[in-house]
Motif scaffolding. Sequence first.
Motif, PDB file in Angstrom:
ATOM      1  N   THR A  12       0.794  -1.233   0.000  1.00 26.10           N
ATOM      2  CA  THR A  12       0.000   0.000   0.000  1.00 26.10           C
ATOM      3  C   THR A  12       0.824   1.280   0.000  1.00 26.10           C
ATOM      4  O   THR A  12       0.401   2.280  -0.573  1.00 26.10           O
ATOM      5  CB  THR A  12      -0.973   0.031   1.196  1.00 26.10           C
ATOM      6  N   SER A  13       2.001   1.252   0.633  1.00 30.64           N
ATOM      7  CA  SER A  13       2.786   2.475   0.790  1.00 30.64           C
ATOM      8  C   SER A  13       4.074   2.488  -0.023  1.00 30.64           C
ATOM      9  O   SER A  13       4.676   3.535  -0.195  1.00 30.64           O
ATOM     10  CB  SER A  13       3.159   2.672   2.263  1.00 30.64           C
ATOM     11  N   GLY A  14       4.516   1.320  -0.463  1.00 31.70           N
ATOM     12  CA  GLY A  14       5.786   1.217  -1.168  1.00 31.70           C
ATOM     13  C   GLY A  14       6.900   0.906  -0.181  1.00 31.70           C
ATOM     14  O   GLY A  14       6.882   1.376   0.950  1.00 31.70           O
ATOM     15  N   PRO A  15       7.864   0.103  -0.612  1.00 36.49           N
ATOM     16  CA  PRO A  15       8.902  -0.363   0.308  1.00 36.49           C
ATOM     17  C   PRO A  15       9.766   0.741   0.899  1.00 36.49           C
ATOM     18  O   PRO A  15      10.242   0.629   2.022  1.00 36.49           O
ATOM     19  CB  PRO A  15       9.743  -1.315  -0.541  1.00 36.49           C
ATOM     20  N   GLU A  16       9.956   1.825   0.164  1.00 38.95           N
ATOM     21  CA  GLU A  16      10.844   2.879   0.628  1.00 38.95           C
ATOM     22  C   GLU A  16      10.285   3.632   1.834  1.00 38.95           C
ATOM     23  O   GLU A  16      11.034   4.292   2.555  1.00 38.95           O
ATOM     24  CB  GLU A  16      11.182   3.845  -0.510  1.00 38.95           C
ATOM     25  N   THR A  17       8.991   3.542   2.079  1.00 36.89           N
ATOM     26  CA  THR A  17       8.386   4.278   3.193  1.00 36.89           C
ATOM     27  C   THR A  17       8.197   3.419   4.442  1.00 36.89           C
ATOM     28  O   THR A  17       7.815   3.943   5.485  1.00 36.89           O
ATOM     29  CB  THR A  17       7.010   4.844   2.779  1.00 36.89           C
ATOM     30  N   VAL A  18       8.458   2.134   4.351  1.00 36.06           N
ATOM     31  CA  VAL A  18       8.177   1.224   5.466  1.00 36.06           C
ATOM     32  C   VAL A  18       9.287   1.300   6.511  1.00 36.06           C
ATOM     33  O   VAL A  18      10.463   1.153   6.194  1.00 36.06           O
ATOM     34  CB  VAL A  18       8.018  -0.228   4.960  1.00 36.06           C
ATOM     35  N   THR A  19       8.867   1.530   7.758  1.00 40.91           N
ATOM     36  CA  THR A  19       9.797   1.540   8.880  1.00 40.91           C
ATOM     37  C   THR A  19       9.446   0.399   9.834  1.00 40.91           C
ATOM     38  O   THR A  19       8.319  -0.124   9.803  1.00 40.91           O
ATOM     39  CB  THR A  19       9.723   2.865   9.659  1.00 40.91           C
ATOM     40  N   LEU A  20      10.389   0.037  10.674  1.00 34.81           N
ATOM     41  CA  LEU A  20      10.112  -0.998  11.676  1.00 34.81           C
ATOM     42  C   LEU A  20       9.006  -0.541  12.619  1.00 34.81           C
ATOM     43  O   LEU A  20       8.154  -1.347  13.011  1.00 34.81           O
ATOM     44  CB  LEU A  20      11.384  -1.355  12.445  1.00 34.81           C
ATOM     45  N   ASP A  21       9.001   0.732  12.981  1.00 37.54           N
ATOM     46  CA  ASP A  21       7.939   1.260  13.850  1.00 37.54           C
ATOM     47  C   ASP A  21       6.572   1.113  13.193  1.00 37.54           C
ATOM     48  O   ASP A  21       5.597   0.720  13.839  1.00 37.54           O
ATOM     49  CB  ASP A  21       8.193   2.733  14.185  1.00 37.54           C
ATOM     50  N   ALA A  22       6.496   1.415  11.893  1.00 36.07           N
ATOM     51  CA  ALA A  22       5.224   1.305  11.172  1.00 36.07           C
ATOM     52  C   ALA A  22       4.762  -0.148  11.114  1.00 36.07           C
ATOM     53  O   ALA A  22       3.567  -0.435  11.274  1.00 36.07           O
ATOM     54  CB  ALA A  22       5.353   1.883   9.769  1.00 36.07           C
ATOM     55  N   VAL A  23       5.693  -1.072  10.877  1.00 38.09           N
ATOM     56  CA  VAL A  23       5.340  -2.496  10.821  1.00 38.09           C
ATOM     57  C   VAL A  23       4.836  -2.957  12.177  1.00 38.09           C
ATOM     58  O   VAL A  23       3.805  -3.638  12.277  1.00 38.09           O
ATOM     59  CB  VAL A  23       6.535  -3.352  10.349  1.00 38.09           C
ATOM     60  N   ALA A  24       5.545  -2.603  13.241  1.00 39.09           N
ATOM     61  CA  ALA A  24       5.134  -3.003  14.590  1.00 39.09           C
ATOM     62  C   ALA A  24       3.739  -2.462  14.899  1.00 39.09           C
ATOM     63  O   ALA A  24       2.873  -3.202  15.391  1.00 39.09           O
ATOM     64  CB  ALA A  24       6.143  -2.504  15.617  1.00 39.09           C
ATOM     65  N   SER A  25       3.509  -1.208  14.595  1.00 39.14           N
ATOM     66  CA  SER A  25       2.201  -0.602  14.852  1.00 39.14           C
ATOM     67  C   SER A  25       1.096  -1.306  14.062  1.00 39.14           C
ATOM     68  O   SER A  25       0.040  -1.645  14.603  1.00 39.14           O
ATOM     69  CB  SER A  25       2.244   0.882  14.492  1.00 39.14           C
ATOM     70  N   ALA A  26       1.341  -1.537  12.781  1.00 44.77           N
ATOM     71  CA  ALA A  26       0.336  -2.201  11.933  1.00 44.77           C
ATOM     72  C   ALA A  26       0.075  -3.636  12.383  1.00 44.77           C
ATOM     73  O   ALA A  26      -1.047  -4.140  12.238  1.00 44.77           O
ATOM     74  CB  ALA A  26       0.786  -2.178  10.477  1.00 44.77           C
ATOM     75  N   ALA A  27       1.088  -4.291  12.938  1.00 41.70           N
ATOM     76  CA  ALA A  27       0.931  -5.678  13.397  1.00 41.70           C
ATOM     77  C   ALA A  27       0.334  -5.748  14.797  1.00 41.70           C
ATOM     78  O   ALA A  27      -0.032  -6.832  15.264  1.00 41.70           O
ATOM     79  CB  ALA A  27       2.285  -6.387  13.386  1.00 41.70           C
ATOM     80  N   GLY A  28       0.249  -4.609  15.483  1.00 47.89           N
ATOM     81  CA  GLY A  28      -0.286  -4.600  16.837  1.00 47.89           C
ATOM     82  C   GLY A  28       0.680  -5.184  17.863  1.00 47.89           C
ATOM     83  O   GLY A  28       0.261  -5.807  18.840  1.00 47.89           O
ATOM     84  N   VAL A  29       1.971  -5.002  17.608  1.00 45.71           N
ATOM     85  CA  VAL A  29       3.000  -5.487  18.527  1.00 45.71           C
ATOM     86  C   VAL A  29       3.931  -4.323  18.875  1.00 45.71           C
ATOM     87  O   VAL A  29       3.959  -3.312  18.178  1.00 45.71           O
ATOM     88  CB  VAL A  29       3.830  -6.653  17.931  1.00 45.71           C
ATOM     89  N   SER A  30       4.678  -4.491  19.952  1.00 43.13           N
ATOM     90  CA  SER A  30       5.675  -3.487  20.294  1.00 43.13           C
ATOM     91  C   SER A  30       6.861  -3.620  19.345  1.00 43.13           C
ATOM     92  O   SER A  30       7.039  -4.658  18.699  1.00 43.13           O
ATOM     93  CB  SER A  30       6.142  -3.682  21.737  1.00 43.13           C
ATOM     94  N   LYS A  31       7.661  -2.587  19.282  1.00 45.40           N
ATOM     95  CA  LYS A  31       8.865  -2.686  18.452  1.00 45.40           C
ATOM     96  C   LYS A  31       9.766  -3.790  18.996  1.00 45.40           C
ATOM     97  O   LYS A  31      10.381  -4.527  18.225  1.00 45.40           O
ATOM     98  CB  LYS A  31       9.604  -1.353  18.395  1.00 45.40           C
ATOM     99  N   GLY A  32       9.807  -3.949  20.315  1.00 39.95           N
ATOM    100  CA  GLY A  32      10.578  -5.040  20.914  1.00 39.95           C
ATOM    101  C   GLY A  32      10.054  -6.399  20.479  1.00 39.95           C
ATOM    102  O   GLY A  32      10.833  -7.324  20.229  1.00 39.95           O
ATOM    103  N   GLY A  33       8.733  -6.531  20.365  1.00 38.85           N
ATOM    104  CA  GLY A  33       8.131  -7.781  19.895  1.00 38.85           C
ATOM    105  C   GLY A  33       8.518  -8.071  18.459  1.00 38.85           C
ATOM    106  O   GLY A  33       8.805  -9.215  18.088  1.00 38.85           O
ATOM    107  N   LEU A  34       8.533  -7.022  17.641  1.00 38.33           N
ATOM    108  CA  LEU A  34       8.967  -7.196  16.250  1.00 38.33           C
ATOM    109  C   LEU A  34      10.433  -7.625  16.217  1.00 38.33           C
ATOM    110  O   LEU A  34      10.791  -8.575  15.516  1.00 38.33           O
ATOM    111  CB  LEU A  34       8.783  -5.894  15.472  1.00 38.33           C
ATOM    112  N   LEU A  35      11.272  -6.934  17.013  1.00 37.29           N
ATOM    113  CA  LEU A  35      12.707  -7.235  17.002  1.00 37.29           C
ATOM    114  C   LEU A  35      13.013  -8.605  17.590  1.00 37.29           C
ATOM    115  O   LEU A  35      14.038  -9.201  17.269  1.00 37.29           O
ATOM    116  CB  LEU A  35      13.479  -6.134  17.734  1.00 37.29           C
ATOM    117  N   TYR A  36      12.118  -9.129  18.421  1.00 39.78           N
ATOM    118  CA  TYR A  36      12.293 -10.485  18.942  1.00 39.78           C
ATOM    119  C   TYR A  36      12.253 -11.495  17.786  1.00 39.78           C
ATOM    120  O   TYR A  36      13.035 -12.434  17.727  1.00 39.78           O
ATOM    121  CB  TYR A  36      11.207 -10.805  19.964  1.00 39.78           C
TER     122      TYR A  36
END
Length: 174
Positions: A20-44
């Motif tokens: 939806t946004s294109g790969p260049e705009t995707v951040t780890l924070d955005a992925v964590a938020s969209a997945a409903g997890v903390s950034k620490g959960g994503l990094l796990y």
Amino acid sequence: MPRPSQRDRILDAYTDLVVTSGPETVTLDAVASAAGVSKGGLLYHFGSREALLDGLLDRSRELNDADLATAREAPEGVARYYLRTSIDDPAAGSTVYRATVAMIKLSATEPRAAEVTRRCMAGWRAALTEELGDPLAADAVAALGDGIYLRAIVGDDSPGLADALEEVLRRLRT
């Protein structure tokens, strides 16, 4: 149906954001938020942006290989399956379709995504060639299916082709 694992939710969110946004705009924070997890959960699950990409590449290969295996077992045959799902999958927003679109978008800037995409396409062409007995006809079916996907990405649902799959296949086989 079981609830998706946290890892799967993260990959789903990453896929959706790339689409939806294109790969260049995707951040780890955005992925964590969209997945409903903390950034620490994503990094796990994915210790870096590279690891997240690796996860999507692995998932895309697995989805493609499973879809190809389904096509090889389908009573309708690989060619009809390829064309039919090129129409049906985008309409249903299937996991395979979403992963394919993400891989296409990532391929523009990520050589590893381009390589995975080429490997997947080669697998389909090989299966189509086995069925049709003609590499040129196989490549034509693959190109037609790919074109239908491309049209779907931009919102064109190829209604004429959807109604004429048998005729298209008949013409390609002669």
